[in-house]
Design a protein around this motif. Structure first.
Motif, short mmCIF file in Angstrom:
data_model
loop_
_atom_site.label_atom_id
_atom_site.label_comp_id
_atom_site.label_asym_id
_atom_site.label_seq_id
_atom_site.Cartn_x
_atom_site.Cartn_y
_atom_site.Cartn_z
N ASN A 33 22.69 108.26 5.44
CA ASN A 33 22.75 108.88 6.94
C ASN A 33 23.19 110.51 6.51
OD1 ASN A 33 25.40 108.90 5.92
ND2 ASN A 33 26.10 107.61 7.60
N LEU A 34 22.65 110.87 5.13
CA LEU A 34 23.06 112.29 5.04
C LEU A 34 21.58 113.34 5.40
CD1 LEU A 34 25.04 114.31 4.13
CD2 LEU A 34 24.12 113.98 1.76
N VAL A 35 21.75 114.15 6.22
CA VAL A 35 20.68 114.91 6.58
C VAL A 35 20.66 116.53 6.13
CG1 VAL A 35 19.05 115.53 8.49
CG2 VAL A 35 20.38 113.34 8.55
N PRO A 62 30.55 114.92 1.12
CA PRO A 62 29.67 116.17 0.76
C PRO A 62 30.46 117.42 0.56
CG PRO A 62 29.32 114.59 2.84
CD PRO A 62 30.44 114.45 2.11
N ALA A 63 31.89 117.38 0.82
CA ALA A 63 32.59 118.80 0.48
C ALA A 63 32.65 119.02 -1.18
CB ALA A 63 33.89 118.46 0.86
N ASP A 64 32.23 117.92 -1.90
CA ASP A 64 32.36 118.17 -3.48
C ASP A 64 33.63 118.64 -3.92
OD1 ASP A 64 29.60 117.41 -3.65
OD2 ASP A 64 28.89 119.58 -3.11
N LYS A 99 24.11 120.68 5.47
CA LYS A 99 23.59 119.27 5.59
C LYS A 99 24.60 118.52 6.46
CE LYS A 99 22.29 118.58 0.98
NZ LYS A 99 22.43 120.03 0.25
N LEU A 100 24.19 117.61 7.27
CA LEU A 100 25.16 116.91 8.29
C LEU A 100 25.01 115.19 7.79
CD1 LEU A 100 25.04 117.35 11.95
CD2 LEU A 100 24.60 115.06 11.01
N LYS A 101 26.11 114.48 7.92
CA LYS A 101 26.20 113.20 7.35
C LYS A 101 26.90 112.47 8.70
CE LYS A 101 28.18 110.27 3.97
NZ LYS A 101 29.13 110.22 2.75
#
Length: 340
Positions: free
Chosen positions: A39-41, A107-109, A253-255
């Motif tokens: 679900n990562l966009v 996603p923040a890595d 990006k949006l998850k």
């Protein structure tokens, strides 16, 4: 709306590489099982692919520029004066679990223990506990306007070395180009001016730094919309993207995230429903210029109006305490694999 959304499907890339058969933003029920775990966009320009047309949700009855009852700093301050007592035991189990937190922070890595990280609106430190799994606590600063929430954070042993300060998300007490990562979870919904807060996120980051904003999504079920518009800001996904773009972020990006028992259903609204990230492409302040703040916390308020807004907002919040209970019961009753 965000330009990348309005330009259509050519601007949309699913990082997982799957093109869903039923896809929409918050305006859809989002029940596609394949997207529940993928679900990562990413929102990029000029991407040519055979993907379905994006369906944006209709405008909400009350835009972000018209604050809800608890979308004021003073109401939020007193709201958390009481909620801080039970926050970790009432809100987190239904809307912000450890699994969700870890998934939202991915996603923040957070890839280096020496990174400088600011956790804005860090509250009781629940999100910070996920951050310090990857970054040394001495390099993490927790900021919140609620001393009552921060008092809870100070009691948590893994956060003893964190810097803990009171502050305003729309006027951060950090120098420009200060942090490697900016994280804010469960805070944007109380900001009178979300665009200003995300602009501040851009300013305090170093070149190449990444912002990660985690927050609610706007529901589509009529009763949930009613209480959402009473209580606090539930942005639509395209609004998050637009705020990031206007602030100057790139590689946005949006998850989508949510409790396991929601089974991907988003129509009732999620207090923690998405994680949005963006990269700062150049040093210095944000290119976006804004006028005066929408809310002056030093300005006197009518005590009767304040009390009425506070009571109505708290009543609306009760609905969202009941929603996850309802969804959990449905998850227990409805056979696995069937829509709920």
């Amino acid at each position: 709306m965000a330009s990348s959304v309005l330009n259509g499907a050519e601007n949309l890339k699913l990082i997982s590489g799957i093109a869903p058969t039923r896809f929409g933003f918050v305006g859809s029920n989002f029940q596609d099982r394949r997207l529940a775990s993928k679900n990562l966009v990413s929102f990029v320009r000029n991407y040519k692919a055979r993907t379905p047309t994006t369906r944006c949700s209709l405008s909400s009855p009350r835009p972000a520029s018209q604050p809800r009852f608890i979308q004021h700093k003073q109401e939020a301050f007193w709201f958390y004066r009481f909620l801080s007592i039970v926050y970790d035991h009432v809100i987190n189990p239904g809307h912000w679990t450890e699994d969700m937190r870890d998934e939202a922070l991915e996603p923040a890595d957070l890839s280096d223990r020496n990174m400088i990280v600011v956790d804005v609106g860090g509250g009781t430190g629940f999100t910070t506990l996920g951050i310090v799994k990857h970054v040394d606590a001495k390099n993490v600063t927790i900021l919140d306007q609620s001393p009552h929430q921060l008092a809870k954070a100070k009691q948590k042993e893994p956060l003893k070395e964190c810097k803990i300060i009171e502050g305003d998300a729309e006027d951060l007490p950090f120098r420009t180009d200060y942090a490697d990562r900016y994280v804010s979870a469960g805070s944007i919904e109380y900001w009178p001016d979300p665009q200003r807060g995300i602009r501040e996120a851009y300013r305090v980051l170093k070149l190449g730094g990444k912002a990660c904003v985690i927050g609610p999504v706007y529901p589509t079920f009529w009763l949930s919309r009613f209480f959402a518009d009473m209580w606090m800001l539930f942005p639509k996904e395209e609004e998050y993207i637009e705020w990031f773009q206007k602030a100057g972020f790139k590689d946005i990006k949006l998850k989508r995230i949510g409790p396991k028992w929601y089974r991907g259903v988003r129509r009732y609204g999620l207090i923690m429903g998405c994680s949005v990230t963006g990269v700062k492409p150049s040093s210095g302040d944000s290119p976006l210029q804004l006028g005066p703040k929408l809310e002056d916390i030093k300005k006197p308020v009518n005590p009767f109006g304040f009390l009425l807004r506070f009571i109505l907002g708290t009543m609306a919040a009760t609905y969202y305490v009941l929603v996850p209970i309802y969804m959990w019961i449905k998850d227990q009753i409805v056979p696995k694999g069937m829509p709920i």
